[in-house]
Design a protein around this motif. Structure first.
Motif, PDB file in Angstrom:
ATOM      1  N   TYR A  46       0.861  -1.182   0.000  1.00 26.94           N
ATOM      2  CA  TYR A  46       0.000   0.000   0.000  1.00 26.94           C
ATOM      3  C   TYR A  46       0.891   1.223   0.000  1.00 26.94           C
ATOM      4  O   TYR A  46       1.725   1.389   0.876  1.00 26.94           O
ATOM      5  CB  TYR A  46      -0.916  -0.022   1.228  1.00 26.94           C
ATOM      6  N   SER A  47       0.719   2.060  -1.012  1.00 29.98           N
ATOM      7  CA  SER A  47       1.517   3.267  -1.134  1.00 29.98           C
ATOM      8  C   SER A  47       0.587   4.484  -1.106  1.00 29.98           C
ATOM      9  O   SER A  47       0.048   4.893  -2.134  1.00 29.98           O
ATOM     10  CB  SER A  47       2.307   3.231  -2.445  1.00 29.98           C
ATOM     11  N   PRO A  48       0.384   5.089   0.074  1.00 32.76           N
ATOM     12  CA  PRO A  48      -0.565   6.197   0.193  1.00 32.76           C
ATOM     13  C   PRO A  48      -0.062   7.522  -0.375  1.00 32.76           C
ATOM     14  O   PRO A  48      -0.854   8.430  -0.619  1.00 32.76           O
ATOM     15  CB  PRO A  48      -0.786   6.306   1.705  1.00 32.76           C
ATOM     16  N   ARG A  49       1.238   7.649  -0.619  1.00 27.13           N
ATOM     17  CA  ARG A  49       1.787   8.927  -1.083  1.00 27.13           C
ATOM     18  C   ARG A  49       1.583   9.161  -2.574  1.00 27.13           C
ATOM     19  O   ARG A  49       1.734  10.270  -3.054  1.00 27.13           O
ATOM     20  CB  ARG A  49       3.266   9.021  -0.732  1.00 27.13           C
ATOM     21  N   GLU A  50       1.253   8.111  -3.322  1.00 30.11           N
ATOM     22  CA  GLU A  50       0.990   8.287  -4.748  1.00 30.11           C
ATOM     23  C   GLU A  50      -0.408   8.876  -4.930  1.00 30.11           C
ATOM     24  O   GLU A  50      -1.254   8.768  -4.055  1.00 30.11           O
ATOM     25  CB  GLU A  50       1.118   6.950  -5.472  1.00 30.11           C
ATOM     26  N   ASN A  51      -0.619   9.486  -6.078  1.00 29.75           N
ATOM     27  CA  ASN A  51      -1.919  10.099  -6.335  1.00 29.75           C
ATOM     28  C   ASN A  51      -2.532   9.481  -7.575  1.00 29.75           C
ATOM     29  O   ASN A  51      -2.045   9.742  -8.668  1.00 29.75           O
ATOM     30  CB  ASN A  51      -1.758  11.611  -6.508  1.00 29.75           C
ATOM     31  N   PRO A  52      -3.562   8.657  -7.491  1.00 27.20           N
ATOM     32  CA  PRO A  52      -4.227   8.147  -6.291  1.00 27.20           C
ATOM     33  C   PRO A  52      -3.387   7.070  -5.598  1.00 27.20           C
ATOM     34  O   PRO A  52      -2.464   6.512  -6.187  1.00 27.20           O
ATOM     35  CB  PRO A  52      -5.521   7.517  -6.846  1.00 27.20           C
ATOM     36  N   ALA A  53      -3.741   6.779  -4.348  1.00 25.19           N
ATOM     37  CA  ALA A  53      -2.996   5.791  -3.567  1.00 25.19           C
ATOM     38  C   ALA A  53      -3.003   4.438  -4.281  1.00 25.19           C
ATOM     39  O   ALA A  53      -4.007   4.028  -4.841  1.00 25.19           O
ATOM     40  CB  ALA A  53      -3.608   5.653  -2.178  1.00 25.19           C
ATOM     41  N   LYS A  54      -1.846   3.773  -4.269  1.00 27.96           N
ATOM     42  CA  LYS A  54      -1.685   2.512  -4.992  1.00 27.96           C
ATOM     43  C   LYS A  54      -1.778   1.333  -4.017  1.00 27.96           C
ATOM     44  O   LYS A  54      -1.069   1.287  -3.024  1.00 27.96           O
ATOM     45  CB  LYS A  54      -0.329   2.512  -5.681  1.00 27.96           C
ATOM     46  N   VAL A  55      -2.681   0.399  -4.325  1.00 32.67           N
ATOM     47  CA  VAL A  55      -2.890  -0.773  -3.490  1.00 32.67           C
ATOM     48  C   VAL A  55      -2.732  -2.016  -4.352  1.00 32.67           C
ATOM     49  O   VAL A  55      -3.404  -2.155  -5.363  1.00 32.67           O
ATOM     50  CB  VAL A  55      -4.303  -0.767  -2.857  1.00 32.67           C
ATOM     51  N   LEU A  56      -1.823  -2.899  -3.971  1.00 37.94           N
ATOM     52  CA  LEU A  56      -1.637  -4.183  -4.648  1.00 37.94           C
ATOM     53  C   LEU A  56      -1.759  -5.274  -3.595  1.00 37.94           C
ATOM     54  O   LEU A  56      -0.924  -5.365  -2.697  1.00 37.94           O
ATOM     55  CB  LEU A  56      -0.263  -4.267  -5.309  1.00 37.94           C
ATOM     56  N   ILE A  57      -2.827  -6.091  -3.709  1.00 36.92           N
ATOM     57  CA  ILE A  57      -3.055  -7.147  -2.728  1.00 36.92           C
ATOM     58  C   ILE A  57      -3.286  -8.458  -3.458  1.00 36.92           C
ATOM     59  O   ILE A  57      -4.048  -8.514  -4.426  1.00 36.92           O
ATOM     60  CB  ILE A  57      -4.249  -6.807  -1.816  1.00 36.92           C
ATOM     61  N   ASP A  58      -2.623  -9.523  -3.006  1.00 44.46           N
ATOM     62  CA  ASP A  58      -2.802 -10.860  -3.554  1.00 44.46           C
ATOM     63  C   ASP A  58      -4.122 -11.415  -3.017  1.00 44.46           C
ATOM     64  O   ASP A  58      -4.202 -11.867  -1.882  1.00 44.46           O
ATOM     65  CB  ASP A  58      -1.633 -11.758  -3.151  1.00 44.46           C
ATOM     66  N   GLU A  59      -5.145 -11.351  -3.849  1.00 49.08           N
ATOM     67  CA  GLU A  59      -6.496 -11.694  -3.426  1.00 49.08           C
ATOM     68  C   GLU A  59      -6.629 -13.141  -2.950  1.00 49.08           C
ATOM     69  O   GLU A  59      -7.274 -13.397  -1.936  1.00 49.08           O
ATOM     70  CB  GLU A  59      -7.461 -11.433  -4.587  1.00 49.08           C
ATOM     71  N   THR A  60      -6.020 -14.071  -3.655  1.00 50.21           N
ATOM     72  CA  THR A  60      -6.150 -15.480  -3.266  1.00 50.21           C
ATOM     73  C   THR A  60      -5.523 -15.743  -1.902  1.00 50.21           C
ATOM     74  O   THR A  60      -6.086 -16.478  -1.082  1.00 50.21           O
ATOM     75  CB  THR A  60      -5.528 -16.418  -4.322  1.00 50.21           C
ATOM     76  N   ALA A  61      -4.378 -15.124  -1.641  1.00 52.86           N
ATOM     77  CA  ALA A  61      -3.714 -15.312  -0.348  1.00 52.86           C
ATOM     78  C   ALA A  61      -4.550 -14.710   0.779  1.00 52.86           C
ATOM     79  O   ALA A  61      -4.712 -15.314   1.847  1.00 52.86           O
ATOM     80  CB  ALA A  61      -2.330 -14.687  -0.365  1.00 52.86           C
ATOM     81  N   VAL A  62      -5.109 -13.526   0.544  1.00 53.20           N
ATOM     82  CA  VAL A  62      -5.918 -12.874   1.571  1.00 53.20           C
ATOM     83  C   VAL A  62      -7.179 -13.687   1.852  1.00 53.20           C
ATOM     84  O   VAL A  62      -7.553 -13.901   3.014  1.00 53.20           O
ATOM     85  CB  VAL A  62      -6.281 -11.423   1.151  1.00 53.20           C
ATOM     86  N   LEU A  63      -7.844 -14.168   0.806  1.00 59.99           N
ATOM     87  CA  LEU A  63      -9.049 -14.978   0.996  1.00 59.99           C
ATOM     88  C   LEU A  63      -8.739 -16.268   1.761  1.00 59.99           C
ATOM     89  O   LEU A  63      -9.523 -16.704   2.603  1.00 59.99           O
ATOM     90  CB  LEU A  63      -9.702 -15.292  -0.348  1.00 59.99           C
ATOM     91  N   LYS A  64      -7.569 -16.850   1.486  1.00 61.08           N
ATOM     92  CA  LYS A  64      -7.154 -18.060   2.202  1.00 61.08           C
ATOM     93  C   LYS A  64      -7.005 -17.769   3.694  1.00 61.08           C
ATOM     94  O   LYS A  64      -7.516 -18.503   4.530  1.00 61.08           O
ATOM     95  CB  LYS A  64      -5.837 -18.595   1.626  1.00 61.08           C
ATOM     96  N   TRP A  65      -6.318 -16.674   4.022  1.00 64.99           N
ATOM     97  CA  TRP A  65      -6.105 -16.333   5.429  1.00 64.99           C
ATOM     98  C   TRP A  65      -7.399 -15.931   6.120  1.00 64.99           C
ATOM     99  O   TRP A  65      -7.605 -16.272   7.290  1.00 64.99           O
ATOM    100  CB  TRP A  65      -5.044 -15.238   5.564  1.00 64.99           C
ATOM    101  N   LEU A  66      -8.272 -15.211   5.419  1.00 64.91           N
ATOM    102  CA  LEU A  66      -9.552 -14.835   6.015  1.00 64.91           C
ATOM    103  C   LEU A  66     -10.390 -16.079   6.309  1.00 64.91           C
ATOM    104  O   LEU A  66     -11.049 -16.163   7.348  1.00 64.91           O
ATOM    105  CB  LEU A  66     -10.316 -13.882   5.088  1.00 64.91           C
ATOM    106  N   SER A  67     -10.352 -17.050   5.411  1.00 65.56           N
ATOM    107  CA  SER A  67     -11.122 -18.276   5.631  1.00 65.56           C
ATOM    108  C   SER A  67     -10.571 -19.089   6.802  1.00 65.56           C
ATOM    109  O   SER A  67     -11.305 -19.841   7.438  1.00 65.56           O
ATOM    110  CB  SER A  67     -11.146 -19.127   4.363  1.00 65.56           C
ATOM    111  N   LYS A  68      -9.294 -18.922   7.096  1.00 69.74           N
ATOM    112  CA  LYS A  68      -8.686 -19.608   8.240  1.00 69.74           C
ATOM    113  C   LYS A  68      -8.952 -18.881   9.557  1.00 69.74           C
ATOM    114  O   LYS A  68      -8.577 -19.374  10.620  1.00 69.74           O
ATOM    115  CB  LYS A  68      -7.168 -19.726   8.047  1.00 69.74           C
ATOM    116  N   GLY A  69      -9.534 -17.674   9.487  1.00 70.06           N
ATOM    117  CA  GLY A  69      -9.886 -16.965  10.712  1.00 70.06           C
ATOM    118  C   GLY A  69      -9.058 -15.734  11.012  1.00 70.06           C
ATOM    119  O   GLY A  69      -9.208 -15.141  12.081  1.00 70.06           O
ATOM    120  N   ALA A  70      -8.194 -15.324  10.110  1.00 66.57           N
ATOM    121  CA  ALA A  70      -7.401 -14.108  10.337  1.00 66.57           C
ATOM    122  C   ALA A  70      -8.321 -12.892  10.334  1.00 66.57           C
ATOM    123  O   ALA A  70      -9.257 -12.819   9.534  1.00 66.57           O
ATOM    124  CB  ALA A  70      -6.343 -13.962   9.258  1.00 66.57           C
ATOM    125  N   GLN A  71      -8.070 -11.958  11.226  1.00 67.50           N
ATOM    126  CA  GLN A  71      -8.900 -10.760  11.345  1.00 67.50           C
ATOM    127  C   GLN A  71      -8.161  -9.552  10.760  1.00 67.50           C
ATOM    128  O   GLN A  71      -7.053  -9.255  11.179  1.00 67.50           O
ATOM    129  CB  GLN A  71      -9.212 -10.478  12.820  1.00 67.50           C
TER     130      GLN A  71
END
Length: 98
Positions: A46-71
């Motif tokens: 996450y790079s908030p200083r760019e205009n607009p802010a740049k967000v790169l998130i690995d969706e599959t990895a995040v969904l895996k962790w959320l399904s395991k109970g990560a908050q």
């Protein structure tokens, strides 16, 4: 009988970059670790200083962790909502019984 121990896992931001030039990594970490301490996995940036802010998130990895109970923290949750990942997680959670 052996006890099972569960870690309180969070998806949060870890700060990098130099003074006044913040740059963040989206990480999966034990909630007891310091903000920039040891993490389990890196799942985005996450790079908030760019205009607009740049967000790169690995969706599959995040969904895996959320399904395991990560908050996710409130900030990460808002980033996931902006990308549409949170909506996919909610839909998958409602579709699967349990």
């Amino acid at each position: 009988m052996q006890e099972e121990r569960f870690m309180a896992v969070k998806i949060r931001l870890a700060r990098t970059g130099r003074k006044k030039m913040a740059y963040y990594r989206v990480v999966v970490a034990d909630s007891r670790m310091p903000r920039d301490g040891r993490c389990i996995a890196y799942v985005g940036t996450y790079s908030p200083r760019e205009n607009p802010a740049k967000v790169l998130i690995d969706e599959t990895a995040v969904l895996k962790w959320l399904s395991k109970g990560a908050q996710p923290t409130e900030t990460v949750k808002s980033l996931l909502k902006r990308q549409g990942t949170w909506k996919k997680f909610q839909a998958a959670k409602e579709a699967s019984p349990a």
